[in-house]
Design a protein around this motif. Structure first.
Motif, PDB file in Angstrom:
ATOM      1  N   ARG A  45       0.822  -1.215   0.000  1.00  0.00           N
ATOM      2  CA  ARG A  45       0.000   0.000   0.000  1.00  0.00           C
ATOM      3  C   ARG A  45       0.855   1.264   0.000  1.00  0.00           C
ATOM      4  O   ARG A  45       0.344   2.364  -0.237  1.00  0.00           O
ATOM      5  CB  ARG A  45      -0.925   0.001   1.212  1.00  0.00           C
ATOM      6  CG  ARG A  45      -0.196   0.057   2.547  1.00  0.00           C
ATOM      7  CD  ARG A  45      -1.149  -0.040   3.708  1.00  0.00           C
ATOM      8  NE  ARG A  45      -0.451  -0.009   4.990  1.00  0.00           N
ATOM      9  CZ  ARG A  45      -1.033  -0.166   6.175  1.00  0.00           C
ATOM     10  NH1 ARG A  45      -2.337  -0.356   6.220  1.00  0.00           N
ATOM     11  NH2 ARG A  45      -0.333  -0.136   7.288  1.00  0.00           N
ATOM     12  N   ASN A  46       2.161   1.127   0.255  1.00  0.00           N
ATOM     13  CA  ASN A  46       3.053   2.291   0.231  1.00  0.00           C
ATOM     14  C   ASN A  46       3.502   2.660  -1.174  1.00  0.00           C
ATOM     15  O   ASN A  46       4.171   3.685  -1.351  1.00  0.00           O
ATOM     16  CB  ASN A  46       4.293   2.020   1.095  1.00  0.00           C
ATOM     17  CG  ASN A  46       3.996   2.059   2.575  1.00  0.00           C
ATOM     18  OD1 ASN A  46       3.070   2.738   3.007  1.00  0.00           O
ATOM     19  ND2 ASN A  46       4.778   1.336   3.366  1.00  0.00           N
ATOM     20  N   ILE A  47       3.168   1.844  -2.177  1.00  0.00           N
ATOM     21  CA  ILE A  47       3.657   2.120  -3.535  1.00  0.00           C
ATOM     22  C   ILE A  47       3.286   3.527  -4.011  1.00  0.00           C
ATOM     23  O   ILE A  47       4.146   4.248  -4.537  1.00  0.00           O
ATOM     24  CB  ILE A  47       3.168   1.034  -4.514  1.00  0.00           C
ATOM     25  CG1 ILE A  47       3.909  -0.281  -4.229  1.00  0.00           C
ATOM     26  CG2 ILE A  47       3.396   1.467  -5.964  1.00  0.00           C
ATOM     27  CD1 ILE A  47       3.471  -1.448  -5.084  1.00  0.00           C
ATOM     28  N   PRO A  48       2.035   4.008  -3.850  1.00  0.00           N
ATOM     29  CA  PRO A  48       1.757   5.396  -4.243  1.00  0.00           C
ATOM     30  C   PRO A  48       2.605   6.406  -3.469  1.00  0.00           C
ATOM     31  O   PRO A  48       2.984   7.451  -4.013  1.00  0.00           O
ATOM     32  CB  PRO A  48       0.265   5.561  -3.912  1.00  0.00           C
ATOM     33  CG  PRO A  48      -0.278   4.177  -3.924  1.00  0.00           C
ATOM     34  CD  PRO A  48       0.816   3.311  -3.390  1.00  0.00           C
ATOM     35  N   LEU A  49       2.930   6.068  -2.214  1.00  0.00           N
ATOM     36  CA  LEU A  49       3.741   6.968  -1.399  1.00  0.00           C
ATOM     37  C   LEU A  49       5.158   7.088  -1.941  1.00  0.00           C
ATOM     38  O   LEU A  49       5.779   8.157  -1.840  1.00  0.00           O
ATOM     39  CB  LEU A  49       3.770   6.459   0.049  1.00  0.00           C
ATOM     40  CG  LEU A  49       4.448   7.363   1.092  1.00  0.00           C
ATOM     41  CD1 LEU A  49       3.742   8.701   1.187  1.00  0.00           C
ATOM     42  CD2 LEU A  49       4.472   6.653   2.451  1.00  0.00           C
ATOM     43  N   PHE A  50       5.679   6.021  -2.543  1.00  0.00           N
ATOM     44  CA  PHE A  50       7.026   6.066  -3.104  1.00  0.00           C
ATOM     45  C   PHE A  50       7.148   7.162  -4.158  1.00  0.00           C
ATOM     46  O   PHE A  50       8.216   7.759  -4.320  1.00  0.00           O
ATOM     47  CB  PHE A  50       7.393   4.723  -3.743  1.00  0.00           C
ATOM     48  CG  PHE A  50       7.412   3.551  -2.800  1.00  0.00           C
ATOM     49  CD1 PHE A  50       7.683   3.730  -1.453  1.00  0.00           C
ATOM     50  CD2 PHE A  50       7.153   2.272  -3.258  1.00  0.00           C
ATOM     51  CE1 PHE A  50       7.705   2.657  -0.585  1.00  0.00           C
ATOM     52  CE2 PHE A  50       7.175   1.187  -2.401  1.00  0.00           C
ATOM     53  CZ  PHE A  50       7.445   1.383  -1.051  1.00  0.00           C
TER      54      PHE A  50
END
Length: 644
Positions: A56-61
């Protein structure tokens, strides 16, 4: 017509056979690398980085570059790499190297196959021949089996090099394979996108401009020079615009905490001509490979190695330009220019180490292209009447590639564990302080503290200002009941690098082991301010809070503030902050403690943290003039410091 169809089918079958042989050779060569452990920067980008543990952190990257690493100084904008790492972590079920290596190797295989196609198409520009396809496959095989490239394939976080190089090669492959789509500039996209893996992929725009200059499309003889120039500029402009825009975007997204690492830019730059000479030597004779070289930056141009490198660069440039001028040797010239141009990003930007083999991963493509051009020139100018001559040449090429593959297979073994890697470094680069320190760490991990201390003390001779070395020395000293020396060296690490979270975290662990939980908690809070994704610091903070509950408070807020002021006067600013934090643990609204933290941060040059602390002081004590002055100073410094 029928004969042409048969010939085309035969060529396709041969190309398929060549590609299959190439894949099998690469799989056999790298079969022993999939379980090799994490190394170097893998520690803070993978092992100790909590951000990659959730998909779920992929967009945050793509929004926050601080998720790339748990160390602020290494937090650069590489969302494609972080995304790949998060997927690998999920598919592998945790920190198991196999899944990480597998994804990198898949990209590497794709890159090598596309390189064969690109070399083949480049050779056809010089002289169309049925041999060009096999030369392209052999050239790609040399690249894929080259032992110097093994250091990039084995080093997991160096997937950034593999992805960015794949982007550049894929852009050329798209340009060659789909001429009907060129008007839409789709071929630029792979290189542009992989700038988000590593910025040097932007060099595609320059490489493409040189390619178009050396290999212009056929036009009518009536086309004027001005019209050809306009057409050339129209062709290369999209690449420059798109890549430059992506490069600027990446630069804007990179946190101001990121640092390149070089202590002296001048010394770094004057060393690079000699480094280029060493890179070329390694390409043709890859002996003495080291994961961490002990070449130190030159301090003066009086060093004879500088002049040797300088003369070599002049000679190399002269040969490159001369080869590019003549039609028969333009592929050679293009390859040589590729090598030089792609090295510029690491040669002109001062980095922590003057040379690393993974930096040549993209430049070596150029030398492979040049070598393929030279071989094609020779073979196409000779007449091979006897079948035995062709068989002999094929066997010689096969033996050469086998030698490269065997050397790479052996090189993979060096990367198997931390101990095998760093032992190899100490043998190949005996004057490398970091290599000695890391080998000492492996000895310490298996309980050989005497051997570890020996390595650490030898490393201090070469790196007397290396904070990480002091941390490891302190850990070994504490394990051998030298607590006083250990604490002194932990404090020395803090003094040398007050902005490094590791300096706080490992000292805090030492304090926890000595039942000093309150002090440990304050240091860990500082560590997590610097690196919120640091899993090790988080775990230690949980332990510290648990211990602190069971330990009665030994001092008052006032006594901790007095200690903080004393440490501040002694210019021990990190410890002064910790003492103030201990006061705040007992009295959170203690304005004087917040102000002292702000003043200490000002002296450390961490003005954002200073301003935040002073604002807290004024929140609890609005008429606090000293806090107001410290806040004003911090804001002035922040305004005068341009963002990176």
């Amino acid at each position: 017509m029928f004969e042409r169809v048969i010939a085309a089918l035969r060529n396709k079958r041969l190309a398929g056979l060549g590609s299959l042989l190439l894949l099998l050779a690469l799989l056999a060569t790298y079969a022993n690398h999939f379980q090799n452990s994490f190394h170097f920067d893998d520690a803070h980008t993978i092992v100790n980085n909590s951000a990659i543990r959730e998909l779920r952190n992929i967009p945050l990257f793509f929004r926050d570059a601080t998720t790339f690493s748990s160390l602020p100084s290494n937090q650069s904008y590489r969302p494609l790499v972080s995304t790949l790492l998060a997927i690998d972590y999920r598919l592998g079920g945790g920190l198991y190297p196999f899944s990480f290596h597998l994804s990198i190797f898949a990209f590497f295989l794709t890159l090598t196959l596309l390189l064969a196609f690109v070399v083949y198409r480049l050779l056809d520009h010089g002289a169309s021949s049925t041999r060009n396809g096999w030369i392209g496959i052999a050239a790609a095989a040399w690249y894929g089996l080259h032992p110097a490239n093994a250091d990039t394939v084995n080093y997991i976080i160096a997937s950034s090099e593999v992805i960015s190089t794949l982007g550049v090669i894929a852009s050329f492959a798209l340009y060659f394979a789909f001429p009907g789509l060129r008007r839409y500039c789709i071929y630029v996209l792979p290189a542009a996108m992989t700038i988000m893996a590593k910025p040097p992929a932007a060099v595609f725009a320059v490489l493409f401009a040189i390619y178009r200059l050396l290999f212009p499309p056929e036009v009518g003889h009536t086309t004027g020079r001005a019209r050809r120039l306009i057409g050339y500029l129209q062709d290369i402009a999209p690449g420059f615009v798109i890549c430059a825009a992506m490069l600027l975007f990446v630069q804007q997204m990179t946190p101001h905490t990121w640092v390149a690492g070089a202590a002296n830019a001048h010394n770094y730059l004057i060393t690079q001509p000699y480094v280029v000479l060493l890179y070329v030597k390694t390409f043709f004779w890859p002996n003495g490979l080291s994961a961490d070289y002990d070449l130190n930056p030159f301090s003066t141009t009086g060093d004879p190695r500088f002049w040797a490198g300088f003369a070599f660069i002049i000679l190399f440039i002269t040969i490159s330009i001369a080869a590019a001028v003549f039609k028969k040797t333009r592929v050679i010239g293009f390859g040589l220019l590729w090598f030089l141009i792609t090295l510029l990003s690491t040669s002109l930007l001062p980095l922590a180490e003057v040379m690393n083999d993974h930096r040549t991963f993209l430049p070596y493509v150029g030398l492979v292209i040049a070598a393929a051009g030279a071989v094609a020139l020779v073979l196409n100018s000779l007449v091979f009447g006897k079948r035995s001559v062709k068989i002999a040449l094929a066997c010689a090429a096969g033996l050469f590639l086998y030698a490269n593959g065997y050397a790479t297979f052996q090189r993979n073994k060096v990367w198997q564990t931390e101990e095998t890697l760093w032992r190899d470094v100490t043998l190949k680069s005996p004057r490398n302080g970091r290599g000695l320190m890391n080998y000492g760490n492996t000895l310490m991990a298996r309980g050989d503290y005497e051997g570890a201390l020996d390595c650490f003390h030898r490393a201090l001779v070469f790196n007397p200002q290396y904070s990480v070395l002091f941390i490891n020395l302190a850990i070994a000293e504490d394990a051998t009941k030298q607590s006083a020396a250990a604490e002194q060296h932990f404090k020395e690490a803090l003094r040398l690098t007050p902005a490094s979270p590791d300096s706080y975290t490992y000292y805090a662990r030492y304090l926890l082991l000595h039942s000093r939980a309150e002090e440990a908690r304050a240091f860990l809070q500082s560590a997590l301010e610097l690196s919120p994704t640091d899993l090790f610091a988080r775990d230690l903070l949980t332990k510290a809070e648990g211990q602190a509950v069971n330990q009665p408070a030994k001092r008052t807020p006032e006594s901790y503030l007095d200690l903080s002021l004393q440490l501040y006067r002694e210019e021990r600013y990190v410890e002064s902050i910790v003492a103030s934090r201990l006061a705040l643990d007992l009295r959170p609204a203690y304005a004087e403690a917040w102000n002292n933290i702000g003043a200490a941060y000002n002296n450390l040059g961490r003005y954002e943290e200073a301003a935040a602390a002073c604002e807290q002081a004024l929140r609890y004590k609005p008429d606090f003039e000293l806090a107001r002055n410290n806040l004003s100073f911090a804001r002035q410094k922040m305004a005068a410091t341009p963002p990176k």
